[in-house]
Design a protein around this motif. Sequence first.
Motif, short mmCIF file in Angstrom:
data_model
loop_
_atom_site.label_atom_id
_atom_site.label_comp_id
_atom_site.label_asym_id
_atom_site.label_seq_id
_atom_site.Cartn_x
_atom_site.Cartn_y
_atom_site.Cartn_z
N GLU A 33 0.83 -1.21 0.00
CA GLU A 33 0.00 0.00 0.00
C GLU A 33 0.86 1.26 0.00
OE1 GLU A 33 -3.38 2.25 2.75
OE2 GLU A 33 -2.23 0.59 3.60
N ALA A 50 -3.63 4.96 -7.33
CA ALA A 50 -4.76 4.87 -6.41
C ALA A 50 -5.41 3.49 -6.43
CB ALA A 50 -5.79 5.95 -6.75
N ALA A 51 -5.51 2.87 -7.59
CA ALA A 51 -6.16 1.56 -7.68
C ALA A 51 -5.35 0.51 -6.94
CB ALA A 51 -6.35 1.16 -9.15
N GLU A 66 -4.78 -1.78 0.40
CA GLU A 66 -5.38 -1.39 1.67
C GLU A 66 -6.48 -2.37 2.07
OE1 GLU A 66 -7.80 2.02 4.04
OE2 GLU A 66 -8.13 1.71 1.92
N THR A 67 -7.28 -2.81 1.10
CA THR A 67 -8.33 -3.78 1.38
C THR A 67 -7.75 -5.08 1.91
OG1 THR A 67 -9.78 -2.83 -0.30
CG2 THR A 67 -10.22 -5.11 0.34
N ARG A 95 -6.46 -4.48 5.48
CA ARG A 95 -7.56 -4.43 6.45
C ARG A 95 -8.10 -5.83 6.75
NH1 ARG A 95 -9.60 0.41 7.93
NH2 ARG A 95 -8.99 2.23 6.71
N SER A 154 -5.59 1.15 -3.17
CA SER A 154 -6.89 0.74 -2.63
C SER A 154 -6.97 -0.78 -2.48
CB SER A 154 -8.01 1.24 -3.55
OG SER A 154 -9.26 0.82 -3.09
#
Length: 198
Positions: free
Chosen positions: A151, A160-161, A167-168, A171, A164
């Motif tokens: 990330e 950004a893609a 990051e998913t 998480r 993201s």
Amino acid sequence: MTTFDYASLLVDAGAYSGRDDIAHLFARFVELAEVKFNRGLRVADMERTSTLPLTEGEGTLPADFLEARQVLAPGGRVLRAQPLAELSALQTSGGAPIGYSIVGNRIRVRPKGAEELELSYYAKIPALTAAAPANWLIEKSPDVYLYGLVEEIAIWERDAAKASAAETLKRQAMAGLGLADERLRWGNGEIVIGGLTP
């Protein structure tokens, strides 16, 4: 069995992100990822206990302090966290302390009747560096580190893609670590409802 450490993480993060030119920035990416881990994770491996000496009702928090879990006055009485304005309204001396507030890197209790506290708290994750190549998080959940670094690399790339998606995954890995921690702590626990029952 595969060993995960700082060096292997550098190799894996480069491979997963498709970048083999990040070694000179790797330490910074690790630091940035750890800042985010420290904001979001609260698991048993982060818990520490410390005795804090007080002077005039104040003491210095440990350098690795993130969040109080429990504060005990002498004799084992639990102190309640209070807003600073409410704490300041209490008499300043005489009697046993009943509450505390965190002010910067210090803890303040009122009344000022204790000489020390026992603090149970969440500590920062020990920094992962070339000199300290392992810590409990990389040993227990290397995927959290890996996706956190991918990330950070994607953010640096301004993709950004990719950021993201990473990051998913990060998480999800952190949520899995939290779920495993809950099972460890409460696996055989019974639900007890406090208060009066009809």
